[in-house]
Design an enzyme around this catalytic site. Structure first.
Site: not given
Length: 122
Positions: A21, A54, A101
């Site tokens: 993964e 930012y 996720k």
């Protein structure tokens, strides 16, 4: 109250329980809300140098996530929160963070999985 929100910044990271993964980087969405201790100077001056940039904020998030491979969202959220607190403690009194996720390896799960963490900054 003065608050800056950066929502759903996509970061590609090595994350996952198994080595397979973690082999390919995966998209993670990071949202952060910063509550300021007082009115930010930038509100009066309109000068970028008086505010939180930012671009610098998301770069900090991206670099921290890239340099700290984690198995789980919960750990990644804690690592990011600690780095944000370290960098912004003089300006903010509270940090809210959500890490999502986008594509968890779970059949038929159609939406992201998220973990949120919030901290009052002394």
């Amino acid at each position: 109250m003065y608050r800056l929100d950066v929502t759903n910044f996509r970061v590609w990271v090595s994350i996952g329980v198994s080595e397979q993964e973690r082999y390919h980087k995966q998209p993670i969405l990071v949202s952060v809300s910063l509550v300021f201790r007082e009115e930010p100077k930038v509100c009066s001056t309109d000068e970028i140098s008086d505010g939180i940039c930012y671009a610098a904020l998301v770069s900090l998030i991206e670099q921290t996530a890239a340099n700290h491979p984690c198995a789980l969202l919960e750990r990644l959220a804690k690592v990011l929160l600690e780095k944000l607190e370290e960098s912004l403690a003089q300006f903010v009194c509270k940090i809210d963070l959500r890490v999502s996720k986008e594509r968890p390896p779970i059949p038929n799960l159609l939406s992201p999985v998220s973990f949120s963490i919030s901290k009052e900054v002394p």
